[in-house]
Design a protein around this motif. Structure first.
Motif, PDB file in Angstrom:
ATOM      1  N   SER A 241     -14.638 -26.202  -3.976  1.00 58.37           N
ATOM      2  CA  SER A 241     -13.841 -26.580  -2.808  1.00 58.37           C
ATOM      3  C   SER A 241     -14.626 -26.532  -1.514  1.00 58.37           C
ATOM      4  CB  SER A 241     -12.624 -25.655  -2.689  1.00 58.37           C
ATOM      5  OG  SER A 241     -11.825 -25.771  -3.832  1.00 58.37           O
ATOM      6  N   CYS A 242     -15.924 -26.303  -1.623  1.00 59.42           N
ATOM      7  CA  CYS A 242     -16.759 -26.233  -0.428  1.00 59.42           C
ATOM      8  C   CYS A 242     -18.186 -26.564  -0.830  1.00 59.42           C
ATOM      9  CB  CYS A 242     -16.685 -24.821   0.165  1.00 59.42           C
ATOM     10  SG  CYS A 242     -17.932 -24.494   1.426  1.00 59.42           S
TER      11      CYS A 242
ATOM     12  N   PHE B 277     -21.003 -25.278   0.141  1.00 55.81           N
ATOM     13  CA  PHE B 277     -21.847 -24.101  -0.125  1.00 55.81           C
ATOM     14  C   PHE B 277     -21.625 -23.601  -1.548  1.00 55.81           C
ATOM     15  CE2 PHE B 277     -21.161 -23.557   4.609  1.00 55.81           C
ATOM     16  CZ  PHE B 277     -22.441 -23.944   4.974  1.00 55.81           C
TER      17      PHE B 277
ATOM     18  N   LYS C 208     -15.607 -20.609  -3.685  1.00 55.89           N
ATOM     19  CA  LYS C 208     -14.397 -21.364  -3.338  1.00 55.89           C
ATOM     20  C   LYS C 208     -14.256 -22.502  -4.335  1.00 55.89           C
ATOM     21  CE  LYS C 208     -14.431 -20.130   1.542  1.00 55.89           C
ATOM     22  NZ  LYS C 208     -14.350 -20.593   2.945  1.00 55.89           N
TER      23      LYS C 208
END
Ligand SMILES: N[C@@H](CCC(=O)N[C@@H](CS)C(=O)NCC(=O)O)C(=O)O
Ligand code: FES
Length: 121
Positions: A37-38, A40, A30
């Motif tokens: 954007s994340c 993880f 992501k």
């Protein structure tokens, strides 16, 4: 990843299989390694970058069709997903674990094309 008209005409599974076949080290994530954007995806791409080799990535937020299809193909429900030499290695937990164990670096080094490869005479 930019899409041209030809790519858009291929179905999603074909595009995914092509990406996996063409990129020895490929991270579905992501966002991007520079702007994840994340958390993880951020952790996974940071571990990969720390291996010091170039790698390909696909931002699945820009590719909702891939986001929907890849989990079925991979039999893996979440992102990020690291693929090496056509095989799914795993997600964030596995990537970090392998990095901490010193297992990710040699895997990536062996998969990456040799940039200094020379033909012998
Ligand atoms: N424990 C997972 C964490 C990743 C995760 O839970 N990802 C979720 C939230 S970013 C996800 O991809 N959900 C499906 C989706 O957003 O399409 C791993 O090791 O990768
Ligand atoms: S986008 Fe919310 S946990 Fe990854």
């Amino acid at each position: 990843m930019q899409e041209n008209q030809t790519e858009q005409n291929l179905d999603t599974e074909t595009r995914i299989r092509q990406q996996i076949a063409e990129n020895p080290v490929l991270l579905y994530m992501k966002g991007s390694p520079k702007l994840p954007s994340c958390g993880f995806s951020a952790q996974a791409s940071q571990a990969l970058m720390a291996c010091g080799k170039p790698f390909a990535y696909v931002d699945i937020l820009q590719n909702p069709d891939i986001r929907a299809e890849l989990p079925k193909i991979a039999n893996w429900p979440t992102f990020p997903q690291l693929w090496v030499n056509g095989e799914l290695i795993g997600g964030c937990d596995i990537i970090l674990e392998m990095f901490q164990q010193g297992e990710l670096q040699p895997l990536i080094a062996e998969a990456s094309p040799e940039v200094d490869e020379k033909e012998s005479n």
